[in-house]
Write a protein that holds these residues in place. Structure first.
Motif, PDB file in Angstrom:
ATOM      1  N   ASN A 160    -132.121 -33.889 -22.854  1.00 11.45           N
ATOM      2  CA  ASN A 160    -131.472 -35.196 -22.908  1.00 11.45           C
ATOM      3  C   ASN A 160    -130.048 -34.980 -23.412  1.00 11.45           C
ATOM      4  N   THR A 161    -129.132 -34.789 -22.481  1.00 13.24           N
ATOM      5  CA  THR A 161    -127.761 -34.483 -22.863  1.00 13.24           C
ATOM      6  C   THR A 161    -126.806 -34.957 -21.782  1.00 13.24           C
ATOM      7  N   THR A 162    -125.610 -35.292 -22.192  1.00 11.77           N
ATOM      8  CA  THR A 162    -124.562 -35.686 -21.237  1.00 11.77           C
ATOM      9  C   THR A 162    -123.610 -34.530 -20.951  1.00 11.77           C
ATOM     10  N   GLU A 163    -123.906 -33.358 -21.476  1.00 12.91           N
ATOM     11  CA  GLU A 163    -123.057 -32.193 -21.195  1.00 12.91           C
ATOM     12  C   GLU A 163    -123.085 -31.905 -19.695  1.00 12.91           C
ATOM     13  N   LEU A 164    -121.930 -31.765 -19.102  1.00 15.00           N
ATOM     14  CA  LEU A 164    -121.813 -31.704 -17.655  1.00 15.00           C
ATOM     15  C   LEU A 164    -122.127 -30.313 -17.128  1.00 15.00           C
ATOM     16  N   ASN A 165    -122.756 -30.285 -15.984  1.00 14.99           N
ATOM     17  CA  ASN A 165    -123.077 -29.043 -15.292  1.00 14.99           C
ATOM     18  C   ASN A 165    -122.112 -28.889 -14.123  1.00 14.99           C
ATOM     19  N   VAL A 166    -121.091 -28.075 -14.289  1.00 15.13           N
ATOM     20  CA  VAL A 166    -120.083 -27.947 -13.232  1.00 15.13           C
ATOM     21  C   VAL A 166    -120.671 -27.341 -11.964  1.00 15.13           C
ATOM     22  N   LEU A 167    -121.762 -26.584 -12.103  1.00 13.69           N
ATOM     23  CA  LEU A 167    -122.361 -25.952 -10.931  1.00 13.69           C
ATOM     24  C   LEU A 167    -123.074 -26.955 -10.033  1.00 13.69           C
ATOM     25  N   ALA A 168    -123.355 -28.140 -10.561  1.00 13.68           N
ATOM     26  CA  ALA A 168    -124.115 -29.135  -9.801  1.00 13.68           C
ATOM     27  C   ALA A 168    -123.233 -30.232  -9.212  1.00 13.68           C
ATOM     28  N   ASN A 169    -121.929 -30.136  -9.399  1.00 18.33           N
ATOM     29  CA  ASN A 169    -121.031 -31.196  -8.956  1.00 18.33           C
ATOM     30  C   ASN A 169    -119.790 -30.561  -8.345  1.00 18.33           C
ATOM     31  N   SER A 170    -119.594 -30.718  -7.053  1.00 15.89           N
ATOM     32  CA  SER A 170    -118.490 -30.042  -6.378  1.00 15.89           C
ATOM     33  C   SER A 170    -117.126 -30.495  -6.885  1.00 15.89           C
ATOM     34  N   THR A 171    -117.020 -31.755  -7.276  1.00 15.06           N
ATOM     35  CA  THR A 171    -115.744 -32.249  -7.806  1.00 15.06           C
ATOM     36  C   THR A 171    -115.423 -31.583  -9.138  1.00 15.06           C
ATOM     37  N   LEU A 172    -116.427 -31.579 -10.025  1.00 16.48           N
ATOM     38  CA  LEU A 172    -116.227 -30.925 -11.320  1.00 16.48           C
ATOM     39  C   LEU A 172    -115.941 -29.441 -11.153  1.00 16.48           C
ATOM     40  N   LEU A 173    -116.615 -28.808 -10.199  1.00 14.79           N
ATOM     41  CA  LEU A 173    -116.413 -27.384  -9.996  1.00 14.79           C
ATOM     42  C   LEU A 173    -115.005 -27.101  -9.486  1.00 14.79           C
TER      43      LEU A 173
ATOM     44  N   THR B 136    -133.343 -29.706 -35.338  1.00 16.03           N
ATOM     45  CA  THR B 136    -132.030 -29.993 -34.747  1.00 16.03           C
ATOM     46  C   THR B 136    -132.117 -30.352 -33.268  1.00 16.03           C
ATOM     47  N   TRP B 137    -133.232 -29.966 -32.603  1.00 22.64           N
ATOM     48  CA  TRP B 137    -133.379 -30.236 -31.174  1.00 22.64           C
ATOM     49  C   TRP B 137    -134.063 -31.578 -30.896  1.00 22.64           C
ATOM     50  N   GLU B 138    -134.480 -32.289 -31.961  1.00 23.88           N
ATOM     51  CA  GLU B 138    -135.145 -33.571 -31.744  1.00 23.88           C
ATOM     52  C   GLU B 138    -134.227 -34.526 -30.976  1.00 23.88           C
ATOM     53  N   GLY B 139    -134.749 -35.087 -29.900  1.00 25.60           N
ATOM     54  CA  GLY B 139    -133.961 -35.972 -29.056  1.00 25.60           C
ATOM     55  C   GLY B 139    -133.133 -35.246 -28.014  1.00 25.60           C
ATOM     56  N   TYR B 140    -133.020 -33.931 -28.131  1.00 22.88           N
ATOM     57  CA  TYR B 140    -132.241 -33.139 -27.158  1.00 22.88           C
ATOM     58  C   TYR B 140    -133.189 -32.448 -26.185  1.00 22.88           C
ATOM     59  N   ILE B 141    -134.138 -31.664 -26.700  1.00 25.14           N
ATOM     60  CA  ILE B 141    -135.152 -31.034 -25.854  1.00 25.14           C
ATOM     61  C   ILE B 141    -136.262 -32.040 -25.616  1.00 25.14           C
ATOM     62  N   ILE B 142    -136.512 -32.354 -24.340  1.00 24.49           N
ATOM     63  CA  ILE B 142    -137.532 -33.349 -24.015  1.00 24.49           C
ATOM     64  C   ILE B 142    -138.893 -32.695 -23.864  1.00 24.49           C
ATOM     65  N   SER B 143    -138.969 -31.684 -23.009  1.00 26.45           N
ATOM     66  CA  SER B 143    -140.265 -31.066 -22.753  1.00 26.45           C
ATOM     67  C   SER B 143    -140.068 -29.733 -22.052  1.00 26.45           C
ATOM     68  N   GLU B 144    -141.069 -28.892 -22.178  1.00 23.41           N
ATOM     69  CA  GLU B 144    -141.084 -27.639 -21.445  1.00 23.41           C
ATOM     70  C   GLU B 144    -141.499 -27.915 -20.006  1.00 23.41           C
ATOM     71  N   ALA B 145    -140.914 -27.183 -19.061  1.00 20.59           N
ATOM     72  CA  ALA B 145    -141.227 -27.380 -17.650  1.00 20.59           C
ATOM     73  C   ALA B 145    -142.707 -27.126 -17.382  1.00 20.59           C
ATOM     74  N   VAL B 146    -143.226 -27.808 -16.370  1.00 19.43           N
ATOM     75  CA  VAL B 146    -144.646 -27.754 -16.065  1.00 19.43           C
ATOM     76  C   VAL B 146    -145.120 -26.329 -15.809  1.00 19.43           C
ATOM     77  N   ALA B 147    -144.263 -25.510 -15.193  1.00 21.49           N
ATOM     78  CA  ALA B 147    -144.673 -24.159 -14.794  1.00 21.49           C
ATOM     79  C   ALA B 147    -145.227 -23.349 -15.949  1.00 21.49           C
ATOM     80  N   SER B 148    -144.686 -23.573 -17.146  1.00 24.30           N
ATOM     81  CA  SER B 148    -145.148 -22.793 -18.300  1.00 24.30           C
ATOM     82  C   SER B 148    -145.761 -23.631 -19.402  1.00 24.30           C
ATOM     83  N   ALA B 149    -145.596 -24.949 -19.346  1.00 28.49           N
ATOM     84  CA  ALA B 149    -145.950 -25.812 -20.479  1.00 28.49           C
ATOM     85  C   ALA B 149    -147.409 -25.708 -20.891  1.00 28.49           C
TER      86      ALA B 149
END
Length: 589
Positions: free
Chosen positions: A354-367, A486-499
């Motif tokens: 749960n974060t608003t930190e931008l992923n430049v790899l996922a947005n061609s404009t940002l990249l 410190t990760w409370e509210g930031y890490i939501i859940s582990e991905a299903v593949a390993s959870a």
């Protein structure tokens, strides 16, 4: 994914007036040199630089790949992953891996000037005190110990500040770094991301195995550290850009031949008891034309842990029966060649965030904006490797497995926390795991007498139970780390593949289906004590029982380092250059 990959300026050196770099075999008329270096990768570039410092030495470097000039993906740090499965990669794959239920693993190796230092992920980790001391112990040569190799590790480095201009006091130990070397090393640019703040806060909160360590390159990296990378001025510093600068390439005694494949080394046709026994190198270049080059002093194989044994097999080196079975006439019986292949297996565990930190790899404009920033100032998200932090840990002391590590300073696993590694819009965190003290041993072999056929690569990943135990331990420590307050509210859940993988068997199933490699193959032409009836090279890196032939690359390591192997390869090559200069009466060079 937006990318500007694959842009190459062919013929750059020719058009700029330099005459020591040849784009194709037909451009080079000379046939005889003092030293012929096969491979212009990490070690080969170091040797090319150091040996050509001696003006009386004529040095030829033969590189199978193209120039690194103008390859944007090899310059922009965050574009590094674009280089795999590209023309700059040999694009090998492993044999079906038993632990992966027969799955093959892609096996990237650099096919470009600078070798794998031009396509790797740039993490700079020397390994541990115990790693090098074990080398010294098993080879009988104290010169391979940490204390004796430390000056070479320093000699490699030109430690530089990151391009964000911040004060880096307290983020590394200045006493243990070099500032006058060739390869630029730096800390990451600080992008002031909440993710990095949380990594540090979690390390402080949990302490113990996660305790903050000032510098990962002091010989005992256990704990949480800032990453260091082969980056200078915001762009990759490879063996090509650092050791083969324009000034070096202007040396009239250095010749670099690109786009030319070495297939064999051959016996001397004019055998002398005081001369090299193998002094000819067979190559193929443009239009499938072949040529023979002669080394009057030494042939030096620096084609890497895959390339060097492959060339030797086709030259008649190896286990005599195995060679005969594929139609090759045995010339030098070296049963250890290709054995002992060791690599760091790797896998990742994903978490929704749960974060608003931008992923430049996922947005061609940002990249596009980030690329413009990088072009203008060599700053911003593209100027860093994927991770700013590293965490190193060991199995519990009460583990029931024999310890495969070099000693108490050596980690069993490396955990790399990364934000938004992949070009997908949903915020996520990736925990990359590398098993850095593996007990598993594989093989490199051939099944054909044709040197253009790919070698048979079997790293035998996770065939040793201790490696599987280390992987389970890493996952459980990752979960502990991301459970910090410190990760409370930031890490939501582990991905299903390993959870839902909790038991050993469930974890093993997850690891089996997801592991790959960290691309650190070593030990296929390992060092052993002088006079030993096993191993491939003596501690001076000369091939056992042979005059005029030396191997200088990662293949000679008797054990893998518990760190990213490029740092050790640079240092090995620096020491080897001193060996060679000394042997040829150049003690003051």
């Amino acid at each position: 994914m937006f990318t500007l990959s694959g842009f190459v300026i062919l013929g750059f050196f020719i058009t700029s007036g330099l005459c020591t770099v040849y784009q194709q075999l037909s451009d080079l008329s000379e046939k005889k040199f003092d030293f012929v270096i096969v491979g212009g990768g990490t070690a080969g570039a170091v040797l090319a630089n150091r040996l050509s410092e001696v003006k009386k030495f004529q040095v030829l470097v033969i590189e199978a790949g193209p120039s690194d000039e103008g390859v944007l993906d090899s310059q922009v740090p965050l574009f590094a992953l674009n280089l795999q499965n590209s023309p700059y990669d040999w694009n090998f794959t492993t044999t079906p891996q038993k632990f992966a239920n027969g799955r093959r693993v892609p096996y990237a190796r650099g096919h470009i000037l600078g070798g794998s230092s031009s396509i790797n992920l740039m993490v700079y980790a020397r390994g541990t005190v115990d790693d090098y001391d074990r080398w010294a112990r098993v080879t009988g040569d104290p010169g391979w110990s940490w204390d004796e190799m430390f000056p070479y590790l320093i000699k490699v480095e030109r430690f530089v500040p990151p391009t964000d201009g911040r004060n880096i006091t307290g983020e590394f130990n200045p006493v243990i770094h070099g500032y006058d070397g060739m390869t630029r090393i730096s800390l990451p640019n600080r992008l002031e991301l909440p993710f990095d703040t949380n990594v540090r806060a979690a390390a402080d909160e949990l302490g113990g195995n996660f305790e903050y360590k000032l510098d990962l390159n002091g010989g005992n990296p256990l704990g949480t550290t800032w990453s260091q990378a082969t980056i200078g001025g915001g762009q990759r510093s490879s063996a090509a850009t650092s050791y083969l600068t324009r000034e070096v390439l202007e040396r009239r005694n250095l010749h670099v031949l690109l786009n030319t494949r070495t297939t064999r080394v051959q016996r001397s046709s004019n055998f002398r008891s005081d001369g090299p026994e193998f002094d000819y190198v067979e190559v193929f270049g443009n239009g499938n034309k072949s040529r023979i080059f002669q080394a009057t002093k030494e042939v030096i194989l620096s084609a890497g842990s895959i390339g060097s044994p492959h060339i030797l097999f086709h030259s008649g080196f190896g286990d005599a029966k195995e060679l005969q079975s594929v139609g090759i006439n045995p010339l030098v019986n070296l049963p250890s060649l290709g054995k002992n292949l060791t690599d760091h297996p790797s896998f990742q565990v994903d978490f929704a965030a749960n974060t608003t930190e931008l992923n430049v790899l996922a947005n061609s404009t940002l990249l596009a904006e980030a690329l413009e920033q990088w072009n203008n100032s060599r700053t911003g998200p593209l100027s860093n490797i994927a991770n700013n932090n590293l965490i190193w840990g060991r199995l519990p002391t009460n583990s029931s497995f024999d310890d495969p590590s070099a000693g108490a300073s050596s980690p069993h696993w490396e955990f790399i926390p990364v934000l938004n590694l992949r070009p997908i819009p949903d915020p996520h965190v990736v925990a990359i795991v590398s098993i850095v003290s593996p007990a598993s041993r594989g093989t490199l072999t051939i099944n054909s007498s044709d040197p253009f056929d790919s070698p048979i690569i079997d790293p035998a990943f996770f065939t040793a139970p201790a490696d599987v135990a280390a992987a389970r331990d890493a996952i459980r420590n990752i979960r502990k780390f991301f459970a910090a307050k410190t990760w409370e509210g930031y890490i939501i859940s582990e991905a299903v593949a390993s959870a839902h993988a909790e038991s050993d068997d469930e974890l093993d199933t997850f690891i089996s289906g997801n592991f790959a490699t960290t691309w650190h193959p070593v030990s296929t032409a390992m060092m052993s004590p002088k006079g030993a009836d096993y191993g491939v090279v003596d501690p001076d890196l000369k091939v056992k029982g042979i005059r005029g032939l030396r191997i200088v690359d990662a293949s000679v390591m008797p054990f893998i380092t518990a760190g990213n192997t490029q740092a050790a390869v640079y240092a090995i090559a620096e020491r080897a250059a001193d060996f060679i200069k000394h042997d040829w009466a150049c003690r003051k060079c």
